[in-house]
Design a protein around this motif. Structure first.
Motif: not given
Length: 232
Positions: A28-30, A106-108, A120-122, A179-183
């Motif tokens: 779940v990338s979100e 690692l996003d930032s 982070l994500s995912g 991105n809550l809906r996509a999560l």
């Protein structure tokens, strides 16, 4: 021999309980999280150059699954919860030493005001997860295209279509998380339920995310999100 380790950081994630967390990272990338480094490791020089990598390995403690005894065999959810395999042939959190290893995006890297935080994500990490170490993901050695993957040869497919009720849709739109809906949709589509509960029709399930209880039910091949309950 016995060894002791110091924590270098703590994860802040939307997952507030074990139920519902994806069983592997990246599914779940979100799912976004923040890794806060603790003193004395929260110095900017400790992460100098890390922003050159897109992914990192995180070694952590399964702090909510610690048991007094370990078992040599476990029941992986991927096998329906009925078949046993050796603990070292699984990624079960119930291990002789409750250590986990995840590769996440690692996003930032933020190093300001005396703080060092990794965005982070995912992630597949519970909120409050203690972190022992961080290492950069290096594709030419860490990615092995022809590796065999035992009883998990491919990522799980989406099992259900997910639909939000009008109430849940309005509640999602009123919140600030990106991105809550996509999560929500991607988290539920791969069916977080344990195998033994799949035969319980009309049961209402709950997953604790952020500061709310995500309430949903399964009807045929559809998951209906009922509401975001008990919001603070």
């Amino acid at each position: 021999m016995n060894y002791s380790f110091e924590l270098i950081g703590i994860v802040r994630s939307p997952y507030k309980e074990k139920f519902g967390i994806p069983r592997q990272p990246g599914l779940v990338s979100e799912a976004e999280a923040r890794l806060e480094l603790l003193a004395p490791y929260n110095r900017p020089e400790t992460v100098d150059g890390l922003d050159g990598y897109s992914h990192i390995w995180i070694q952590f403690v399964f702090h909510r699954t610690v048991r007094d005894q370990w078992q040599p065999m476990v029941r992986p959810p991927r096998l329906g919860g009925n078949k046993r395999v050796g603990v070292f042939a699984s990624r079960s959190p119930f291990r002789p030493n409750p250590l986990g290893l995840s590769v996440v995006r690692l996003d930032s890297v933020n190093a300001t005001d005396g703080k060092v935080e990794l965005m982070l994500s995912g992630v597949d990490l519970l909120d409050g997860t203690p972190v022992l170490d961080i290492k950069p993901y290096v594709a030419y050695v860490d990615g092995i295209p022809d590796a065999r993957s035992g009883f998990s040869p491919a990522s799980p497919d989406a099992v259900f279509d997910v639909q939000l009720s009008p109430l849940a849709e309005a509640q999602v739109q009123a919140r600030s998380e990106e991105n809550l809906r996509a999560l929500i949709i991607n988290l539920l589509a791969i069916d977080p339920r344990p195998a033994y509960s799949n035969s319980q029709p009309d049961r209402i399930y709950g997953i604790r995310l952020y500061d709310f209880d995500l309430r949903w039910r399964v009807t045929g091949g559809l998951i209906e999100v009922l509401e975001l309950a008990n919001q603070n």
